[in-house]
Design an enzyme around this catalytic site. Sequence first.
Site, PDB file in Angstrom:
ATOM      1  N   LYS A  40      19.671   2.826  21.190  1.00 19.31           N
ATOM      2  CA  LYS A  40      20.793   2.719  22.103  1.00 19.31           C
ATOM      3  C   LYS A  40      21.466   1.357  21.979  1.00 19.31           C
ATOM      4  O   LYS A  40      22.590   1.172  22.389  1.00 19.31           O
ATOM      5  CB  LYS A  40      20.308   2.884  23.568  1.00 19.31           C
ATOM      6  CG  LYS A  40      19.554   4.145  23.833  1.00 19.31           C
ATOM      7  CD  LYS A  40      18.875   4.026  25.236  1.00 19.31           C
ATOM      8  CE  LYS A  40      17.907   5.161  25.412  1.00 19.31           C
ATOM      9  NZ  LYS A  40      17.081   4.973  26.611  1.00 19.31           N
ATOM     10  N   ASP A  97      22.170  -3.664  16.569  1.00 18.32           N
ATOM     11  CA  ASP A  97      22.254  -4.772  17.527  1.00 18.32           C
ATOM     12  C   ASP A  97      21.585  -6.033  16.993  1.00 18.32           C
ATOM     13  O   ASP A  97      22.135  -7.127  17.066  1.00 18.32           O
ATOM     14  CB  ASP A  97      21.630  -4.371  18.883  1.00 18.32           C
ATOM     15  CG  ASP A  97      20.249  -3.710  18.733  1.00 18.32           C
ATOM     16  OD1 ASP A  97      19.723  -3.636  17.592  1.00 18.32           O
ATOM     17  OD2 ASP A  97      19.703  -3.260  19.746  1.00 18.32           O
ATOM     18  N   ASP A 100      15.258  -7.721  12.969  1.00 13.65           N
ATOM     19  CA  ASP A 100      14.087  -8.544  13.233  1.00 13.65           C
ATOM     20  C   ASP A 100      13.205  -8.535  11.973  1.00 13.65           C
ATOM     21  O   ASP A 100      13.477  -9.279  11.037  1.00 13.65           O
ATOM     22  CB  ASP A 100      13.399  -7.929  14.464  1.00 13.65           C
ATOM     23  CG  ASP A 100      12.242  -8.741  14.987  1.00 13.65           C
ATOM     24  OD1 ASP A 100      12.296  -9.965  14.910  1.00 13.65           O
ATOM     25  OD2 ASP A 100      11.276  -8.146  15.492  1.00 13.65           O
TER      26      ASP A 100
HETATM   27  P1  5GP Z   1      13.036  -4.399  13.076  1.00 13.52           P
HETATM   28  O1  5GP Z   1      12.657  -3.105  12.426  1.00 13.52           O
HETATM   29  O2  5GP Z   1      14.114  -5.152  12.343  1.00 13.52           O
HETATM   30  O3  5GP Z   1      11.818  -5.263  13.310  1.00 13.52           O
HETATM   31  O4  5GP Z   1      13.466  -4.003  14.510  1.00 13.52           O
HETATM   32  C1  5GP Z   1      14.730  -4.061  15.000  1.00 13.52           C
HETATM   33  C2  5GP Z   1      14.705  -3.522  16.404  1.00 13.52           C
HETATM   34  O5  5GP Z   1      13.744  -4.224  17.214  1.00 13.52           O
HETATM   35  C3  5GP Z   1      16.031  -3.738  17.080  1.00 13.52           C
HETATM   36  O6  5GP Z   1      16.897  -2.654  16.864  1.00 13.52           O
HETATM   37  C4  5GP Z   1      15.619  -3.864  18.532  1.00 13.52           C
HETATM   38  O7  5GP Z   1      15.518  -2.595  19.114  1.00 13.52           O
HETATM   39  C5  5GP Z   1      14.250  -4.479  18.502  1.00 13.52           C
HETATM   40  N1  5GP Z   1      14.316  -5.949  18.710  1.00 13.52           N
HETATM   41  C6  5GP Z   1      13.995  -6.911  17.836  1.00 13.52           C
HETATM   42  N2  5GP Z   1      14.177  -8.136  18.369  1.00 13.52           N
HETATM   43  C7  5GP Z   1      14.643  -7.940  19.632  1.00 13.52           C
HETATM   44  C8  5GP Z   1      15.021  -8.825  20.706  1.00 13.52           C
HETATM   45  O8  5GP Z   1      15.006 -10.062  20.622  1.00 13.52           O
HETATM   46  N3  5GP Z   1      15.449  -8.218  21.842  1.00 13.52           N
HETATM   47  C9  5GP Z   1      15.502  -6.870  22.003  1.00 13.52           C
HETATM   48  N4  5GP Z   1      15.940  -6.403  23.169  1.00 13.52           N
HETATM   49  N5  5GP Z   1      15.146  -6.014  21.020  1.00 13.52           N
HETATM   50  C10 5GP Z   1      14.717  -6.538  19.843  1.00 13.52           C
END
Ligand code: 5GP
Length: 172
Positions: A40, A97, A100
């Site tokens: 979302k 958004d 990470d």
């Molecule tokens: P990745 O697969 O790159 O580790 O994960 C990305 C997802 O992790 C993002 O779409 C988000 O949902 C969540 N995420 C990673 N860091 C943050 C953060 O600082 N705040 C929030 N609210 N969600 C995060």
Amino acid sequence: MELGQILVTEKDIQRRVAELGERITADYQGREVFVIGILKGAAVFMSDLIRQIKVPVEIDFMSLSSYGTATKTSGVVRMLRDLDREIAGKHILVVEDIVDTGLTLSYLRENLMVRKPASLKICTFLDKPSRRQVELKPDYCGLEIDDYFVVGYGLDYNEKGRELPYIAVVKP
Ligand code: 5GP
């Protein structure tokens, strides 16, 4: 949830979104962009961004959920909602958004590439490059941040905080 420092103000968000829109508009001249928002979190950013893109746009959404605990992603991603239509031959812009570890988008990119789009680029509002576990470089990025957990502008903490017009750090 207790909020700490405001990392990005509402004004700075709007300025960066306008700049991203200008760059995307320039890069996609004469083409149509198929924008895929990842639910979302990206919904708020995407709705602002598409109004700054001055070439024809089509939109759709995907919803993904990664298995694992709150602090540790496994890299195994489950698709909760897929696209309504085929994307073969289209110019795809995935809107996220925040990036990470990069595991979610890395999975998604492979999943979408199988469908033979004409091109595929990634646009994220926030990026935490220091946290990366796989190689993933967004084509467009609003802002690189340090390793904070942030909320606002679509981002949540246990489904709270998405409506905030700025991005703030959550106090541990
Ligand atoms: P990745 O697969 O790159 O580790 O994960 C990305 C997802 O992790 C993002 O779409 C988000 O949902 C969540 N995420 C990673 N860091 C943050 C953060 O600082 N705040 C929030 N609210 N969600 C995060």
